[in-house]
Design an enzyme around this catalytic site. Structure first.
Site, PDB file in Angstrom:
ATOM      1  N   ASP A  83       0.890  -1.196  -0.027  1.00 19.98           N
ATOM      2  CA  ASP A  83       0.044  -0.078   0.252  1.00 19.98           C
ATOM      3  C   ASP A  83       0.845   1.052  -0.060  1.00 19.98           C
ATOM      4  O   ASP A  83       2.029   1.275   0.497  1.00 19.98           O
ATOM      5  CB  ASP A  83      -0.681  -0.043   1.140  1.00 19.98           C
ATOM      6  CG  ASP A  83      -0.477  -0.471   2.641  1.00 19.98           C
ATOM      7  OD1 ASP A  83       0.896  -0.879   2.725  1.00 19.98           O
ATOM      8  OD2 ASP A  83      -1.271  -1.165   3.620  1.00 19.98           O
ATOM      9  N   ASN A 130      -7.482  -3.762  14.456  1.00 22.10           N
ATOM     10  CA  ASN A 130      -9.113  -4.078  13.508  1.00 22.10           C
ATOM     11  C   ASN A 130      -9.335  -4.978  12.652  1.00 22.10           C
ATOM     12  O   ASN A 130     -10.196  -5.070  11.723  1.00 22.10           O
ATOM     13  CB  ASN A 130      -9.372  -2.545  13.575  1.00 22.10           C
ATOM     14  CG  ASN A 130      -8.718  -2.677  12.468  1.00 22.10           C
ATOM     15  OD1 ASN A 130      -8.364  -2.535  11.235  1.00 22.10           O
ATOM     16  ND2 ASN A 130      -9.435  -1.113  11.468  1.00 22.10           N
ATOM     17  N   HIS A 181      -7.438  -4.970  10.147  1.00 21.23           N
ATOM     18  CA  HIS A 181      -6.975  -5.140   8.315  1.00 21.23           C
ATOM     19  C   HIS A 181      -5.608  -5.954   8.143  1.00 21.23           C
ATOM     20  O   HIS A 181      -4.738  -6.217   8.845  1.00 21.23           O
ATOM     21  CB  HIS A 181      -7.123  -3.702   7.605  1.00 21.23           C
ATOM     22  CG  HIS A 181      -5.899  -3.093   8.508  1.00 21.23           C
ATOM     23  ND1 HIS A 181      -5.717  -1.428   9.554  1.00 21.23           N
ATOM     24  CD2 HIS A 181      -4.369  -2.957   8.954  1.00 21.23           C
ATOM     25  CE1 HIS A 181      -4.465  -1.084  10.243  1.00 21.23           C
ATOM     26  NE2 HIS A 181      -3.863  -1.911   9.585  1.00 21.23           N
ATOM     27  N   GLU A 221      -9.840  -2.399   5.229  1.00 23.89           N
ATOM     28  CA  GLU A 221     -10.501  -1.973   6.675  1.00 23.89           C
ATOM     29  C   GLU A 221     -11.834  -2.712   6.571  1.00 23.89           C
ATOM     30  O   GLU A 221     -12.062  -3.710   5.925  1.00 23.89           O
ATOM     31  CB  GLU A 221     -10.652  -0.484   6.996  1.00 23.89           C
ATOM     32  CG  GLU A 221      -9.157   0.313   6.318  1.00 23.89           C
ATOM     33  CD  GLU A 221      -8.807   0.385   7.406  1.00 23.89           C
ATOM     34  OE1 GLU A 221      -8.685  -0.379   8.655  1.00 23.89           O
ATOM     35  OE2 GLU A 221      -7.865   1.462   7.901  1.00 23.89           O
TER      36      GLU A 221
END
Ligand code: F6R
Length: 249
Positions: A67, A136, A138, A143
Site C-alpha cells: 500500500d 482492527n 485489517h 479495513e
C-alpha cells in the site's frame, strides 16, 4: 496453516528474515510482497545485516508493497516509498526499477490501481507476501467490511487506523485520509503468505483471526482460507489464544 510462536519481536524478526533469505537464495528471481509499519522493521534490519555479512543477492528480486498513502510523494518522509528506501532498499543490492509501490500521486488513483494489478500479473504474481496485522483486523489497508473479492483499490482510512498511524506524523490532521492498497483477493493470490504479529495490542485481534468466524468484518480472517500461510507471532500476541490454537498445525 503453520503458527510459529517466538519469544519476542527480536526472535520474530530473525525467523521472518531467515525465511525470506532462504526463499531468495533458492529462487533468486523471487517476487516479494512487502509491508510497512512497525512490525517488519526488525525483519528488514536483519535482511540488511545478512546482506552485509553474507551477501545474499537481491539483484533479480522484484518487490511489490501492499500500500501507499494517496497524496504523499516518494520524497515525503511519511510515504511508504520513503520507508522502504530508508529501511531496506538503499542498503541491499536490489534494482530500484524492480521495486514497486502503488503510485499515490498519479492524476487518477483508480487508474494507478489498475496499472498496479497489471504490473503484478506481468511479473508472474507474488511468490511470498509479508503481512502485518492491524488492530482492527485489517491487512494492507483493507479495513473491516472490505470485500474478500477486492482487487487493488483506493480506500478511505478508518479513523482508528489514522490514529494508530499518527505516531509517525506531526499531528492526526497530517495523516492522509486515503490510500491505495492491494485488494484482499490480490493478497490471497500470493503463492505463500507470512503474517507477522507482535505485541499485546494485537492479542485480541489475533484470537479473532484464528478462532473467530471468517468474516469481512475482520479482513484477516480470510487468511485461514489460504493454502500456504505461516504466522509468526510472539508470546505477547498469542496470550488471548486458547491452548488448542497455540499448537502448530
Ligand atoms: C502496512 C500495512 C498495514 C500494517 C498494519 C500493522 O504496509 O499494510 O496493514 O501491516 O497496520 O502495522 P504495525 O506493524 O505498525 O502494527
Amino acid at each position: 496453516m503453520k503458527i510459529n510462536i517466538v519469544k519476542n519481536i527480536d526472535e520474530l524478526s530473525l525467523l521472518a528474515a531467515r525465511k525470506i533469505i532462504e526463499r531468495v537464495r533458492k529462487q533468486p528471481t523471487t517476487v516479494l510482497g512487502l509491508a510497512t509499519g512497525s512490525t517488519p522493521l526488525g525483519t528488514y534490519y536483519k535482511l540488511v545485516q545478512d546482506y552485509r555479512d553474507n551477501k545474499t543477492s537481491y539483484k533479480h528480486v522484484t518487490t511489490f508493497n501492499l500500500d501507499e498513502y494517496v497524496g504523499l510523494t516518494s520524497a515525503d518522509q511519511n510515504s511508504y516509498n520513503y520507508y522502504m528506501r530508508e529501511h531496506l532498499f538503499k542498503s541491499i543490492n536490489i534494482n530500484p526499477n524492480q521495486t514497486f509501490l502503488p503510485n499515490g500521486v498519479g492524476i487518477d488513483p483508480a487508474i494507478e490501481c489498475d496499472k498496479y494489478e497489471a504490473k503484478i500479473s506481468e511479473s508472474g504474481g507474488i511468490d511470498l507476501q509479508i503481512l502485518g496485522l492491524g488492530e482492527n483486523g485489517h491487512i494492507g489497508f483493507n479495513e473491516p467490511g472490505t470485500s474478500f473479492s477486492s482487487r487493488t483499490h483506493v480506500v478511505s482510512l478508518a479513523e482508528s487506523t489514522r490514529e494508530a498511524n499518527s505516531r509517525y506524523f506531526n499531528s492526526l490532521s497530517d495523516v492522509p485520509t486515503k490510500a491505495i492498497t492491494m485488494g484482499i483477493e490480490t493478497i490471497m493470490e500470493a503463492r505463500e503468505v507470512l503474517l507477522l504479529v507482535s505485541g499485546e495490542r494485537k492479542a485480541k485481534v489475533l484470537r479473532e483471526v484464528l478462532e473467530g468466524t471468517i468474516t469481512e468484518k475482520v479482513p484477516a480472517t480470510v487468511l485461514r482460507n489460504h493454502s500456504n500461510i505461516t504466522i509468526i507471532a510472539d508470546e505477547a500476541a498469542v496470550k488471548c489464544l486458547t491452548k488448542h490454537c497455540q499448537i502448530s498445525s
